[in-house]
Design a protein around this motif. Structure first.
Motif, short mmCIF file in Angstrom:
data_model
loop_
_atom_site.label_atom_id
_atom_site.label_comp_id
_atom_site.label_asym_id
_atom_site.label_seq_id
_atom_site.Cartn_x
_atom_site.Cartn_y
_atom_site.Cartn_z
N ARG A 13 0.84 -1.19 0.00
CA ARG A 13 0.00 0.00 0.00
C ARG A 13 0.88 1.25 0.00
NH1 ARG A 13 -3.79 -0.33 4.85
NH2 ARG A 13 -4.05 1.82 4.20
N PRO A 14 0.56 2.21 -0.86
CA PRO A 14 1.35 3.44 -0.87
C PRO A 14 1.08 4.27 0.38
CG PRO A 14 -0.49 3.63 -2.36
CD PRO A 14 -0.49 2.21 -1.83
N MET A 15 2.10 4.99 0.81
CA MET A 15 1.96 5.88 1.95
C MET A 15 2.31 7.28 1.47
SD MET A 15 3.75 3.49 4.85
CE MET A 15 4.11 4.88 5.85
N PHE A 16 1.55 8.28 1.87
CA PHE A 16 1.81 9.64 1.47
C PHE A 16 2.41 10.39 2.65
CE2 PHE A 16 -1.60 8.19 -1.27
CZ PHE A 16 -1.04 8.46 -2.50
N THR A 17 3.67 10.73 2.52
CA THR A 17 4.38 11.48 3.54
C THR A 17 5.04 12.65 2.84
OG1 THR A 17 4.82 9.44 4.72
CG2 THR A 17 6.17 11.35 5.30
N PRO A 18 4.92 13.86 3.35
CA PRO A 18 5.59 14.97 2.69
C PRO A 18 7.09 14.69 2.57
CG PRO A 18 4.12 15.76 4.39
CD PRO A 18 4.18 14.26 4.53
N PRO A 19 7.64 14.90 1.40
CA PRO A 19 9.06 14.61 1.19
C PRO A 19 9.96 15.66 1.83
CG PRO A 19 8.14 15.55 -0.77
CD PRO A 19 7.00 15.39 0.19
N LYS A 20 11.21 15.28 1.98
CA LYS A 20 12.22 16.17 2.53
C LYS A 20 13.34 16.26 1.50
CE LYS A 20 15.70 15.22 5.59
NZ LYS A 20 16.26 14.54 6.70
N LEU A 41 21.15 19.75 -14.82
CA LEU A 41 21.51 19.07 -13.59
C LEU A 41 22.02 20.13 -12.63
CD1 LEU A 41 23.33 16.00 -15.14
CD2 LEU A 41 21.05 16.04 -14.16
N PRO A 42 22.06 19.98 -11.36
CA PRO A 42 21.94 18.72 -10.66
C PRO A 42 20.49 18.24 -10.55
CG PRO A 42 22.20 20.44 -9.06
CD PRO A 42 22.30 21.09 -10.43
N LEU A 43 20.38 16.98 -10.30
CA LEU A 43 19.10 16.35 -10.02
C LEU A 43 18.89 16.43 -8.51
CD1 LEU A 43 17.22 14.85 -11.98
CD2 LEU A 43 18.23 12.74 -11.21
N TYR A 44 17.77 16.95 -8.08
CA TYR A 44 17.50 17.09 -6.65
C TYR A 44 16.61 15.95 -6.18
CZ TYR A 44 19.49 21.71 -7.09
OH TYR A 44 20.34 22.75 -7.32
N PHE A 45 17.11 15.19 -5.23
CA PHE A 45 16.35 14.05 -4.69
C PHE A 45 15.60 14.47 -3.43
CE2 PHE A 45 19.19 11.73 -7.42
CZ PHE A 45 18.40 10.70 -7.86
N TRP A 46 14.40 13.92 -3.32
CA TRP A 46 13.54 14.14 -2.17
C TRP A 46 13.38 12.82 -1.45
CZ3 TRP A 46 11.47 18.98 -1.09
CH2 TRP A 46 11.70 19.95 -2.07
N GLY A 47 13.41 12.85 -0.12
CA GLY A 47 13.32 11.63 0.67
C GLY A 47 11.98 11.46 1.34
N THR A 48 11.49 10.25 1.34
CA THR A 48 10.26 9.88 2.04
C THR A 48 10.58 8.61 2.84
OG1 THR A 48 9.37 8.35 0.40
CG2 THR A 48 8.91 10.71 0.06
N PRO A 49 9.71 8.16 3.70
CA PRO A 49 9.97 6.90 4.42
C PRO A 49 10.11 5.70 3.47
CG PRO A 49 8.27 8.13 5.55
CD PRO A 49 8.53 8.85 4.26
#
Length: 160
Positions: A13-20, A41-49
């Motif tokens: 199941r997908p979880m929706f958490t605001p990315p960082k 570039l650069p490519l900016y990565f966003w983190g989620t759980p």
């Protein structure tokens, strides 16, 4: 859907958490380092759980003679996504020990894509990770997996 959904396992199941936004000032990668000299570039990565993601529109300079995204850049994108997923999870810089890339569909100039990466598991010093490049319509364009080992101490991020 405000953010791309990262699925860890089939049927999860997908979880929706605001990315960082992931900040890694000592990063020297040509794909995501702040000092990258390439215009899109650069490519900016966003983190989620669940992992990490970056959104990108394929520029003209990245296209090969067949009119699709160059496979060396495809490999770099998924490799970087998996490396960032490990860094996001464990705060450890890693080196790629093995990389497997499976193109599923061609990626054309101007196509908006999401590069997703997540960690499957950790075995002592070995990290196992996966990545996808996904089209705006949700179609998986590239699947990748990799094995990663910690980088030397001189390449590790400083403690914040």
């Amino acid at each position: 859907m405000p953010y791309p959904v990262i699925y860890r396992k089939r049927g999860a199941r997908p979880m929706f958490t605001p990315p960082k936004l992931l900040k890694w000032d000592a990063n020297v990668c040509y794909i995501c380092a702040k000092t990258s000299g390439l215009s899109e570039l650069p490519l900016y990565f966003w983190g989620t759980p669940q992992g990490v993601y970056a959104c990108w529109i394929v520029p003209d300079w990245a296209i090969n003679h067949q009119g699709t995204l160059h496979q060396a850049l495809v490999a770099s994108l998924v490799d970087d996504a998996m490396g960032h997923a490990i860094y996001h999870l464990a705060h450890i810089a890693t080196m790629t020990a093995e990389l497997t890339v499976q193109p599923c569909r061609p990626i054309a100039y101007g196509m908006p894509v999401t590069v997703q990466g997540w960690v499957d598991r950790r075995r002592s010093r070995l990290f196992l990770a996966q990545a996808h490049i996904v089209a705006a319509n949700g179609e998986i364009l590239v699947k990748a997996s990799g094995k990663f080992v910690p980088a030397p101490a001189s390449r590790q991020p400083s403690a914040d």
